[in-house]
Design an enzyme around this catalytic site. Structure first.
Site, PDB file in Angstrom:
ATOM      1  N   HIS A  53      30.193   6.117  73.378  1.00 29.36           N
ATOM      2  CA  HIS A  53      29.166   5.969  74.386  1.00 29.36           C
ATOM      3  C   HIS A  53      28.037   6.427  73.436  1.00 29.36           C
ATOM      4  O   HIS A  53      28.135   6.612  72.328  1.00 29.36           O
ATOM      5  CB  HIS A  53      29.135   7.347  75.317  1.00 29.36           C
ATOM      6  CG  HIS A  53      29.629   8.706  74.513  1.00 29.36           C
ATOM      7  ND1 HIS A  53      30.747   9.034  74.070  1.00 29.36           N
ATOM      8  CD2 HIS A  53      28.398   9.404  73.752  1.00 29.36           C
ATOM      9  CE1 HIS A  53      30.543  10.017  73.518  1.00 29.36           C
ATOM     10  NE2 HIS A  53      29.272  10.396  73.353  1.00 29.36           N
ATOM     11  N   HIS A 136      23.762   5.574  68.252  1.00 27.75           N
ATOM     12  CA  HIS A 136      25.117   5.040  67.607  1.00 27.75           C
ATOM     13  C   HIS A 136      26.226   5.367  68.489  1.00 27.75           C
ATOM     14  O   HIS A 136      26.266   6.184  69.554  1.00 27.75           O
ATOM     15  CB  HIS A 136      25.188   5.944  66.272  1.00 27.75           C
ATOM     16  CG  HIS A 136      25.557   7.408  66.579  1.00 27.75           C
ATOM     17  ND1 HIS A 136      24.469   8.181  66.842  1.00 27.75           N
ATOM     18  CD2 HIS A 136      26.699   8.176  66.456  1.00 27.75           C
ATOM     19  CE1 HIS A 136      25.068   9.285  66.902  1.00 27.75           C
ATOM     20  NE2 HIS A 136      26.463   9.439  66.963  1.00 27.75           N
TER      21      HIS A 136
END
Length: 196
Positions: A53, A136
């Site tokens: 995620h 990220h």
């Protein structure tokens, strides 16, 4: 609201964050690139692909009673926000211990969405540490003080360029981190579709 909700120690709590999740095909594309590294670097603690995620706001431990405050406001925010075009690109590490894949695409829109999400959290009176957004996906963590595996895998993924995908849902996520031995697992508490 001026009163900040602080997690009292005697109250049931849950570890919560708000995130975007890449679609399965984008995750599988990156997982294919990682397969050789899974075999050659078993010393890394690899995150499960289903848990990948992009965190927009990490709220930490909250009283379970605080979670319902977020639901209507996050639903309204998602309904008013358009999907974002994103892609997974390259790799790197934090402190030579945390391996990540980078995010490319509508980064300005991602920052705007993040600021709106965090404003909603503050409006709900929930205290949280505001960290700068560094888009990220966390892929793995090193088990030992030796960072060589993290550095090696980051180098092999440096040129990775995944296909573009649409982030179409906003996710309110809970985790079991710190609740005994074993891997960290995440679960959607709820998610909301962005405007079409």
């Amino acid at each position: 609201m001026n009163d900040q909700i602080q997690p009292p120690s005697a109250t049931a709590t849950t570890r919560v964050f708000i995130a975007l999740a890449p679609p399965d095909d984008a995750k599988e594309e990156l997982a294919r690139e990682l397969r050789p590294s899974y075999r050659t670097h078993p010393d890394l603690r690899w995150n499960r692909i289903e848990d990948w995620h992009i965190t927009l706001a990490f709220l930490g431990e909250l009283p379970v009673s605080a979670v319902p405050l977020l639901r209507p406001q996050l639903a309204a925010l998602a309904a008013a926000h358009r999907p974002l075009e994103l892609a997974l690109r390259g790799s790197g590490h934090f402190d030579q211990r945390v391996l990540w894949s980078g995010v490319d695409g509508e980064i300005e829109g991602l920052h705007l969405l993040t600021s709106r999400v965090r404003a909603v959290v503050r409006e709900c009176g929930i205290a949280f540490e505001e960290r700068p957004l560094r888009p990220h996906l966390t892929l793995a963590r090193s088990r030992r003080s030796d960072p060589s595996s993290t550095l090696e895998v980051a180098a092999t993924l440096a040129e990775f360029a995944g296909h573009t995908w649409r982030a179409e849902r906003l996710h309110l996520v809970g985790s079991n981190i710190g609740r005994g031995p074993g891997p960290i697992h995440y679960r959607d508490i709820e998610s909301w579709e962005f405007a079409k």
